[in-house]
Design a protein around this motif. Structure first.
Motif, short mmCIF file in Angstrom:
data_model
loop_
_atom_site.label_atom_id
_atom_site.label_comp_id
_atom_site.label_asym_id
_atom_site.label_seq_id
_atom_site.Cartn_x
_atom_site.Cartn_y
_atom_site.Cartn_z
N LEU A 44 10.65 14.82 8.68
CA LEU A 44 11.35 14.36 7.49
C LEU A 44 12.23 13.20 7.90
N ILE A 45 12.12 12.07 7.22
CA ILE A 45 12.97 10.92 7.48
C ILE A 45 13.90 10.70 6.29
N LEU A 46 15.19 10.60 6.58
CA LEU A 46 16.21 10.36 5.57
C LEU A 46 16.85 9.01 5.86
N GLY A 47 16.55 8.03 5.02
CA GLY A 47 17.04 6.68 5.22
C GLY A 47 18.23 6.36 4.34
N HIS A 48 19.11 5.51 4.85
CA HIS A 48 20.31 5.12 4.11
C HIS A 48 20.75 3.74 4.59
N HIS A 49 21.53 3.07 3.80
CA HIS A 49 22.15 1.77 4.04
C HIS A 49 21.90 0.74 2.94
N PRO A 50 20.69 0.62 2.32
CA PRO A 50 20.43 -0.50 1.42
C PRO A 50 21.23 -0.52 0.12
N HIS A 51 21.98 0.54 -0.21
CA HIS A 51 22.79 0.61 -1.43
C HIS A 51 21.96 0.69 -2.71
N VAL A 52 20.65 0.72 -2.58
CA VAL A 52 19.75 0.98 -3.71
C VAL A 52 18.74 2.01 -3.25
N ILE A 53 18.05 2.61 -4.22
CA ILE A 53 17.04 3.60 -3.88
C ILE A 53 15.74 2.92 -3.45
N GLN A 54 14.99 3.60 -2.61
CA GLN A 54 13.66 3.16 -2.21
C GLN A 54 12.71 4.36 -2.26
N PRO A 55 11.39 4.13 -2.17
CA PRO A 55 10.43 5.21 -2.43
C PRO A 55 10.50 6.40 -1.48
N LEU A 56 9.96 7.51 -1.97
CA LEU A 56 9.59 8.65 -1.15
C LEU A 56 8.10 8.51 -0.84
N GLU A 57 7.79 8.52 0.45
CA GLU A 57 6.39 8.47 0.87
C GLU A 57 5.97 9.86 1.32
N PHE A 58 4.79 10.30 0.88
CA PHE A 58 4.21 11.58 1.28
C PHE A 58 3.05 11.25 2.22
N ASP B 4 0.82 -1.22 0.00
CA ASP B 4 0.00 0.00 0.00
C ASP B 4 0.85 1.27 0.00
N LEU B 5 2.14 1.13 0.27
CA LEU B 5 3.05 2.28 0.16
C LEU B 5 3.02 2.87 -1.24
N LEU B 6 2.81 2.04 -2.25
CA LEU B 6 2.82 2.50 -3.63
C LEU B 6 1.79 3.59 -3.89
N GLU B 7 0.75 3.63 -3.06
CA GLU B 7 -0.32 4.62 -3.23
C GLU B 7 0.03 5.97 -2.61
N ARG B 8 1.13 6.05 -1.89
CA ARG B 8 1.49 7.29 -1.19
C ARG B 8 2.81 7.87 -1.70
N ARG B 9 3.03 7.74 -3.01
CA ARG B 9 4.26 8.28 -3.61
C ARG B 9 3.97 9.49 -4.49
N ASP B 10 2.80 10.05 -4.42
CA ASP B 10 2.39 11.16 -5.28
C ASP B 10 2.77 12.49 -4.64
N GLU C 184 7.53 -4.02 5.69
CA GLU C 184 6.34 -3.53 6.38
C GLU C 184 6.69 -2.99 7.76
N SER C 185 7.61 -3.64 8.47
CA SER C 185 8.00 -3.19 9.81
C SER C 185 8.62 -1.80 9.77
N GLN C 186 9.35 -1.49 8.69
CA GLN C 186 9.95 -0.16 8.56
C GLN C 186 8.88 0.90 8.33
N ILE C 187 7.91 0.59 7.50
CA ILE C 187 6.84 1.56 7.23
C ILE C 187 6.10 1.89 8.51
N GLU C 188 5.79 0.86 9.30
CA GLU C 188 5.09 1.09 10.57
C GLU C 188 5.97 1.90 11.52
#
Length: 441
Positions: free
Chosen positions: A317-331, A75-81, A301-305
């Protein structure tokens, strides 16, 4: 099934692990079978929790990243607008602050000769701002110490020379304002590496957050005021590999089990820092989280919660790092303030990294942000008024027989005339997959 098996990175395990060959064989077999296409449910991300299956899974996805979210995270995909991000009606702006953000700054080949080159194409996003931020992940040491630590193979140790540090932290006469130093490689050269790095940062006027030098600073935010806006930084790393801090030095890093395979995310330390920032009158709170599962394009899911819980506790504002790939921006529209849209960048990727040149690892994100402080219905508030993700990629190149590195904006190459290289096409696919409507090349 793919007809071409992606290349596994060279494993430093071969130098000291008797089961390294078994890990490699199992990972290659899994690649032939396309064994994992969704996140492995009980996988470890903290090196202290790794078992044999975790090692195989890690090497598998380093070559073939996980491109689908967990079912509970979809459901995170719905909050990237990003179109939901606007100042509320009736808001009267008093002052504004521009902010540029990058991901992991990590030692890589070519940095020695890339001073004032690395950031030359993205300086407008990072160094022509009121505030700039990144995760600094390669402690500094003398050249001989660094060369010994890295060894002949590709070591898991993250450290760099003074010259490489200068390349990573500045462009011409400007440098990062704030660098996060709480990550799983903070103690790769023991406490001495951290202390050397902190002294350099202090000498250069760069604020570091996440690694308190004194016991009474542990659990407190890092606060600075710029252009009339008081900003608090709270931070935590998910782990420090297998390094053991002496009992009297355990205050030296903000660390919590954010991504353990055994327990739910521990947020108490971050909430203590949030409360400290509130008590000290911060207008805006930034959470710097070193967390997540490597080479997975979507958070668990645990991270989103956990991110939502931190936002409701006061982070803006949350700035995440470590996975070495990009992940979504949630609004995310907060419950504590229906006018507030918190921006959650689950992973900005590795701005620099020397391990591998596959497209998923070459791609990272910069953020172009703007904060606005003003009055709304008689109360003073600070909101995010602009949050634009800018996909970039590392471009190693030769000059006079020497290797250099420069960051390139993906949009510049996608829009260029002529044939687009396959690697750029793949990075464009990943950017669209991850960012959705928040990406506008």
């Amino acid at each position: 099934m793919s007809s071409i098996v992606p290349q596994l990175p060279v494993s430093p395990y071969k130098f000291y692990r008797p089961d390294a060959r078994l890990i490699e064989i199992a990972a290659r077999g899994a690649l032939l079978l396309d064994y994992w296409d969704v996140p492995l449910a009980d996988a470890a991300t903290d090196g202290a929790e790794f078992g044999f299956r975790d090692e195989v899974y890690w090497f598998y996805k380093s070559a073939r990243p996980i491109t689908k979210p967990e079912r509970g995270a979809a459901d995170l995909l719905e909050r990237r607008d990003s179109s939901v991000l606007r100042l509320p009606s009736g808001f009267a702006t008093e002052c504004m602050l521009s902010m540029g953000v990058a991901g992991d700054l990590i030692q890589a080949e070519g940095l020695d000769r890339s001073k004032n080159v690395l950031f030359s194409n993205v300086a407008d996003v990072l160094f022509e701002k009121d505030l700039s931020f990144a995760n600094y992940e390669s402690v500094v040491a003398k050249d001989d110490v660094v060369n010994k630590a890295l060894g002949d193979g590709r070591s898991f140790t993250m450290c760099c020379t003074k010259e490489q540090y200068l390349t990573l932290t500045r462009h011409r006469d400007k440098h990062f304002t704030v660098l996060n130093t709480a990550n799983n490689h903070t103690f790769d050269l023991d406490l001495a590496g951290l202390e050397t790095t902190q002294k350099l940062l202090e000498q250069d006027g760069i604020v570091n957050t996440g690694t308190p030098q004194h016991a009474d600073e542990h659990g407190r935010g890092t606060i600075l005021t710029i252009k009339g806006i008081k900003i608090g930084f709270v931070s935590a790393a998910f782990g420090i590999r297998k390094f053991q801090l002496p009992p009297d030095e355990r205050h030296r890093i903000h660390v919590a089990k954010l991504c353990s395979k055994h327990v739910a995310p521990e947020l108490e330390l971050l909430k203590r820092q949030i409360a400290d920032c509130k008590m000290r009158g911060c207008d805006f709170i930034v959470g710097s989280l070193h967390w997540g599962w490597e080479f997975e394009f979507f958070p668990r899911e645990s991270q989103i919660e956990a991110a939502h819980a931190l936002v409701e506790a006061g982070v803006d504002l949350i700035l995440g790092h470590h996975p070495h790939v990009i992940q979504p921006l949630e609004f995310y529209r907060t419950k504590r303030d229906p006018n507030r849209i918190a921006v959650i960048a689950y992973s900005l990727g590795s701005t620099t990294f020397g391990w591998f040149t596959a497209p998923h690892m070459m791609l990272s994100l910069l953020l172009d942000l703007e904060l606005s402080k003003g009055l709304l219905e008689g109360a003073r508030r600070t909101y995010i008024s602009v949050a634009k993700p800018i996909p970039v990629f590392r471009h190693p190149f030769m000059q006079n027989g020497k290797l250099l590195m420069r960051l390139q904006k993906l949009a510049d190459h996608v829009a260029a005339r002529g044939r687009i290289p396959p690697s750029v096409q793949k990075m464009e696919e990943y950017a669209k997959l991850v960012l959705g409507n928040s990406y506008a090349p």
